[in-house]
Design a protein around this motif. Structure first.
Motif, PDB file in Angstrom:
ATOM      1  N   ALA A  19       2.966   4.988   5.709  1.00  0.00           N
ATOM      2  CA  ALA A  19       3.977   4.021   5.294  1.00  0.00           C
ATOM      3  C   ALA A  19       4.186   2.984   6.385  1.00  0.00           C
ATOM      4  O   ALA A  19       4.277   1.783   6.119  1.00  0.00           O
ATOM      5  N   LYS A  20       4.216   3.440   7.636  1.00  0.00           N
ATOM      6  CA  LYS A  20       4.452   2.507   8.740  1.00  0.00           C
ATOM      7  C   LYS A  20       3.297   1.536   8.887  1.00  0.00           C
ATOM      8  O   LYS A  20       3.498   0.336   9.067  1.00  0.00           O
ATOM      9  N   ALA A  21       2.056   2.066   8.798  1.00  0.00           N
ATOM     10  CA  ALA A  21       0.896   1.185   8.915  1.00  0.00           C
ATOM     11  C   ALA A  21       0.908   0.138   7.818  1.00  0.00           C
ATOM     12  O   ALA A  21       0.669  -1.048   8.074  1.00  0.00           O
ATOM     13  N   ALA A  22       1.222   0.568   6.587  1.00  0.00           N
ATOM     14  CA  ALA A  22       1.239  -0.376   5.465  1.00  0.00           C
ATOM     15  C   ALA A  22       2.314  -1.420   5.673  1.00  0.00           C
ATOM     16  O   ALA A  22       2.104  -2.619   5.457  1.00  0.00           O
ATOM     17  N   PHE A  23       3.512  -0.995   6.130  1.00  0.00           N
ATOM     18  CA  PHE A  23       4.626  -1.934   6.291  1.00  0.00           C
ATOM     19  C   PHE A  23       4.322  -2.934   7.402  1.00  0.00           C
ATOM     20  O   PHE A  23       4.594  -4.137   7.255  1.00  0.00           O
ATOM     21  N   LEU A  24       3.760  -2.463   8.520  1.00  0.00           N
ATOM     22  CA  LEU A  24       3.466  -3.383   9.623  1.00  0.00           C
ATOM     23  C   LEU A  24       2.321  -4.313   9.272  1.00  0.00           C
ATOM     24  O   LEU A  24       2.236  -5.421   9.793  1.00  0.00           O
ATOM     25  N   ARG A  25       1.434  -3.875   8.373  1.00  0.00           N
ATOM     26  CA  ARG A  25       0.366  -4.758   7.908  1.00  0.00           C
ATOM     27  C   ARG A  25       0.888  -5.799   6.909  1.00  0.00           C
ATOM     28  O   ARG A  25       0.150  -6.643   6.449  1.00  0.00           O
ATOM     29  N   GLY A  26       2.170  -5.692   6.531  1.00  0.00           N
ATOM     30  CA  GLY A  26       2.759  -6.699   5.665  1.00  0.00           C
ATOM     31  C   GLY A  26       2.607  -6.424   4.190  1.00  0.00           C
ATOM     32  O   GLY A  26       2.682  -7.349   3.382  1.00  0.00           O
TER      33      GLY A  26
ATOM     34  N   VAL B 105      -8.258  25.614   8.972  1.00  0.00           N
ATOM     35  CA  VAL B 105      -9.006  24.594   9.714  1.00  0.00           C
ATOM     36  C   VAL B 105      -9.000  23.285   8.941  1.00  0.00           C
ATOM     37  O   VAL B 105      -8.813  22.204   9.502  1.00  0.00           O
ATOM     38  N   TYR B 106      -9.172  23.380   7.611  1.00  0.00           N
ATOM     39  CA  TYR B 106      -9.218  22.156   6.807  1.00  0.00           C
ATOM     40  C   TYR B 106      -7.881  21.426   6.837  1.00  0.00           C
ATOM     41  O   TYR B 106      -7.837  20.192   6.861  1.00  0.00           O
ATOM     42  N   ALA B 107      -6.770  22.181   6.850  1.00  0.00           N
ATOM     43  CA  ALA B 107      -5.451  21.540   6.893  1.00  0.00           C
ATOM     44  C   ALA B 107      -5.316  20.713   8.158  1.00  0.00           C
ATOM     45  O   ALA B 107      -4.858  19.557   8.124  1.00  0.00           O
ATOM     46  N   LEU B 108      -5.732  21.279   9.295  1.00  0.00           N
ATOM     47  CA  LEU B 108      -5.602  20.542  10.556  1.00  0.00           C
ATOM     48  C   LEU B 108      -6.530  19.333  10.580  1.00  0.00           C
ATOM     49  O   LEU B 108      -6.143  18.243  11.016  1.00  0.00           O
ATOM     50  N   MET B 109      -7.777  19.508  10.082  1.00  0.00           N
ATOM     51  CA  MET B 109      -8.724  18.395  10.114  1.00  0.00           C
ATOM     52  C   MET B 109      -8.279  17.269   9.198  1.00  0.00           C
ATOM     53  O   MET B 109      -8.447  16.091   9.517  1.00  0.00           O
ATOM     54  N   ASN B 110      -7.678  17.634   8.061  1.00  0.00           N
ATOM     55  CA  ASN B 110      -7.207  16.629   7.118  1.00  0.00           C
ATOM     56  C   ASN B 110      -6.136  15.756   7.765  1.00  0.00           C
ATOM     57  O   ASN B 110      -6.159  14.529   7.657  1.00  0.00           O
ATOM     58  N   PHE B 111      -5.214  16.398   8.490  1.00  0.00           N
ATOM     59  CA  PHE B 111      -4.150  15.663   9.168  1.00  0.00           C
ATOM     60  C   PHE B 111      -4.732  14.710  10.210  1.00  0.00           C
ATOM     61  O   PHE B 111      -4.411  13.518  10.239  1.00  0.00           O
ATOM     62  N   ILE B 112      -5.641  15.244  11.058  1.00  0.00           N
ATOM     63  CA  ILE B 112      -6.202  14.413  12.120  1.00  0.00           C
ATOM     64  C   ILE B 112      -7.001  13.259  11.517  1.00  0.00           C
ATOM     65  O   ILE B 112      -6.955  12.129  11.999  1.00  0.00           O
ATOM     66  N   GLY B 113      -7.714  13.532  10.416  1.00  0.00           N
ATOM     67  CA  GLY B 113      -8.482  12.479   9.763  1.00  0.00           C
ATOM     68  C   GLY B 113      -7.604  11.347   9.279  1.00  0.00           C
ATOM     69  O   GLY B 113      -7.896  10.173   9.511  1.00  0.00           O
ATOM     70  N   THR B 114      -6.465  11.704   8.626  1.00  0.00           N
ATOM     71  CA  THR B 114      -5.570  10.660   8.125  1.00  0.00           C
ATOM     72  C   THR B 114      -4.999   9.837   9.270  1.00  0.00           C
ATOM     73  O   THR B 114      -4.956   8.600   9.208  1.00  0.00           O
ATOM     74  N   ILE B 115      -4.566  10.526  10.347  1.00  0.00           N
ATOM     75  CA  ILE B 115      -3.999   9.795  11.480  1.00  0.00           C
ATOM     76  C   ILE B 115      -5.053   8.869  12.090  1.00  0.00           C
ATOM     77  O   ILE B 115      -4.771   7.711  12.428  1.00  0.00           O
ATOM     78  N   ALA B 116      -6.320   9.357  12.174  1.00  0.00           N
ATOM     79  CA  ALA B 116      -7.373   8.532  12.763  1.00  0.00           C
ATOM     80  C   ALA B 116      -7.620   7.295  11.915  1.00  0.00           C
ATOM     81  O   ALA B 116      -7.711   6.180  12.442  1.00  0.00           O
ATOM     82  N   VAL B 117      -7.702   7.476  10.582  1.00  0.00           N
ATOM     83  CA  VAL B 117      -7.952   6.326   9.721  1.00  0.00           C
ATOM     84  C   VAL B 117      -6.808   5.323   9.839  1.00  0.00           C
ATOM     85  O   VAL B 117      -7.010   4.109   9.939  1.00  0.00           O
ATOM     86  N   MET B 118      -5.545   5.831   9.879  1.00  0.00           N
ATOM     87  CA  MET B 118      -4.394   4.931   9.965  1.00  0.00           C
ATOM     88  C   MET B 118      -4.397   4.183  11.286  1.00  0.00           C
ATOM     89  O   MET B 118      -4.111   3.003  11.349  1.00  0.00           O
ATOM     90  N   LYS B 119      -4.741   4.890  12.372  1.00  0.00           N
ATOM     91  CA  LYS B 119      -4.775   4.232  13.671  1.00  0.00           C
ATOM     92  C   LYS B 119      -5.847   3.148  13.675  1.00  0.00           C
ATOM     93  O   LYS B 119      -5.641   2.055  14.210  1.00  0.00           O
ATOM     94  N   PHE B 120      -6.978   3.461  13.045  1.00  0.00           N
ATOM     95  CA  PHE B 120      -8.062   2.486  13.006  1.00  0.00           C
ATOM     96  C   PHE B 120      -7.652   1.270  12.183  1.00  0.00           C
ATOM     97  O   PHE B 120      -7.925   0.142  12.548  1.00  0.00           O
ATOM     98  N   THR B 121      -6.965   1.505  11.040  1.00  0.00           N
ATOM     99  CA  THR B 121      -6.539   0.372  10.219  1.00  0.00           C
ATOM    100  C   THR B 121      -5.549  -0.497  10.969  1.00  0.00           C
ATOM    101  O   THR B 121      -5.505  -1.703  10.788  1.00  0.00           O
ATOM    102  N   ARG B 122      -4.714   0.140  11.798  1.00  0.00           N
ATOM    103  CA  ARG B 122      -3.666  -0.645  12.449  1.00  0.00           C
ATOM    104  C   ARG B 122      -4.151  -1.364  13.688  1.00  0.00           C
ATOM    105  O   ARG B 122      -3.773  -2.488  13.941  1.00  0.00           O
ATOM    106  N   PHE B 123      -4.972  -0.687  14.503  1.00  0.00           N
ATOM    107  CA  PHE B 123      -5.346  -1.278  15.780  1.00  0.00           C
ATOM    108  C   PHE B 123      -6.796  -1.714  15.830  1.00  0.00           C
ATOM    109  O   PHE B 123      -7.201  -2.369  16.771  1.00  0.00           O
ATOM    110  N   GLY B 124      -7.616  -1.321  14.815  1.00  0.00           N
ATOM    111  CA  GLY B 124      -9.026  -1.657  14.848  1.00  0.00           C
ATOM    112  C   GLY B 124      -9.745  -0.945  15.979  1.00  0.00           C
ATOM    113  O   GLY B 124     -10.788  -1.385  16.437  1.00  0.00           O
ATOM    114  N   ASP B 125      -9.189   0.163  16.454  1.00  0.00           N
ATOM    115  CA  ASP B 125      -9.734   0.850  17.618  1.00  0.00           C
ATOM    116  C   ASP B 125      -9.109   2.233  17.656  1.00  0.00           C
ATOM    117  O   ASP B 125      -7.956   2.404  17.303  1.00  0.00           O
TER     118      ASP B 125
END
Lengths: 96, 112, 178
Positions: free
Chosen positions: B89-96, A64-84
């Motif tokens: 890596a993609k997020a970091a690269f697109l963020r510049g 369960v932790y492996a799956l949650m860790n993956f989803i958490g990272t993807i969520a944080v990355m999506k938030f950093t990129r799109f702010g949403d």
């Protein structure tokens, strides 16, 4: 000490190193990378600790932790990129 | 009897080798100079370190349902860790975030 | 109430393909349930069947029940590709570990470049990009059309990737269809 004890020790030392990177940064991406790596090591630690104490049922938690860790990272990355977390506006390229 | 001994020795060997790779990944995470190179160090932990430890645990568990669960865990880790690395890596690269490149090298290809 | 209606979605696969993939997805989900639960009473197995059916239904509504969503047709060739990939990952691990542990300063010379892909389907490209990322020393940063942007930890690692053996093997794995 058996092989599980050795692995637990190595994992704990390595988690301390990862924690150092997540505190030192310097960019937010370094921190997320460190936290993701920390999560992977936590999964391994749970699995190894289950064997160390003779209770391999801990593996379910590790799964369960492996799956949650993956989803958490993807969520944080999506938030950093799109702010949403819902949509992906202002993005003209394909994602992931 | 000797079969159990072989399994024990293999379990030792795989788990110790995996621990060494995990430690190398941790050292790399501290030593390497910039974000993009640190992804490679995290990749060592995610691939060889995790896999060798899980295979070692499999030898220790023998032919039981636990081995199946360990195999599933291995599969999930192998399927998700490259996706997470790529998303980072993609997020970091697109963020510049500028990668630190080797001496005399420039970013090749057209990226805006 | 459009719950059971098939909306007008051109990316959907044919009915036969959807049915076959749906059955395969159900079998896989049920296997995961049975292997993880360890309790084989009618009630618990019934819960498993219900959950698996619900997941298959939700996936069908999302339009992801097709060959791409559950590529069982790749399994025979994947049994040849996977061992080669593991061997490659092992050698790459040892190589990157040596670079990290070089005394005084890590022996790296990072390079960022584009490499071409010869796969025809999106699935093949995703497998190739994931194989690149899974191999330590190379990380795929973006997939755009017919090339992948790659960050390599050193120049000879990059040259090794650009020789294109992995690309050829993934193209072979993908098969000639479409």
């Amino acid at each position: 000490m058996d092989q599980f004890g050795a692995a637990t020790l190595a994992l704990l030392v390595c988690m301390a190193m990862t924690l150092f990177r997540s505190i030192a940064g310097p960019t937010v991406f370094d921190r997320v990378l460190a936290v993701n790596s920390f999560g992977t090591k936590t999964v391994l630690l749970i699995a190894v600790y289950g064997f160390l104490t003779g209770r391999p049922d801990f593996l379910d938690l590790a799964l369960v932790y492996a799956l949650m860790n993956f989803i958490g990272t993807i969520a944080v990355m999506k938030f950093t990129r799109f702010g949403d977390l819902a949509g992906m506006e202002d993005d003209d390229e394909e994602t992931l | 009897m000797s079969g159990a001994l072989v399994a024990e020795v293999l379990s030792w060997a795989f788990i110790v080798a995996g621990s060494v790779f995990v430690l190398i990944g941790g050292i790399g995470l501290i030593r390497l100079p910039d974000f993009y190179t640190r992804i490679h160090a995290a990749g060592i932990t995610d691939t060889m370190g995790a896999w060798l430890i899980l295979i070692g645990l499999m030898f220790s568990a023998g032919w039981t349902l636990i081995t199946v669960k360990l195999f599933m865990l291995l599969f999930f880790l192998a399927a998700t860790s490259p996706l997470a690395s790529h998303a980072l890596a993609k997020a970091a690269f697109l963020r510049g975030l500028e990668p630190m490149l080797g001496r005399g090298l420039e970013i090749e290809g057209d990226h805006d | 109430m459009g719950l059971f209606l098939r909306q007008d979605q051109p990316w959907r696969a044919s009915r036969r393909e959807t049915a076959l993939s749906g059955v395969a997805l159900f079998v896989v989900l049920m296997a995961v349930w049975l292997l993880n639960s360890g309790h084989y009473t009618p009630l618990i197995i019934g819960f498993g069947v219900a959950s698996s059916l619900l997941v298959v239904f939700l996936s069908w509504r999302m339009g992801i029940v097709d060959r791409e969503g559950l590529p069982v047709h790749l399994l025979p060739r994947a049994t040849v590709y996977a061992p080669w990939l593991f061997k490659e990952i092992f050698t790459a691990n040892v190589d990157v570990a040596k670079r990290v542990l070089t005394p005084f300063e890590p022996n790296i010379s990072p390079r960022l470049f584009d490499t071409g892909v010869t796969q025809k389907t999106d699935l093949g490209r995703v497998i190739y990009a994931n194989s690149i990322t899974l191999t330590p020393g190379t990380v795929s940063i973006g997939v755009k059309g017919s090339y992948i942007t790659v960050h390599a930890i050193a120049e000879d690692v990059a040259d090794g990737l650009q020789e294109g053996e992995m690309d050829r093997r993934v193209t072979w794995l993908e098969g000639e269809r479409r």
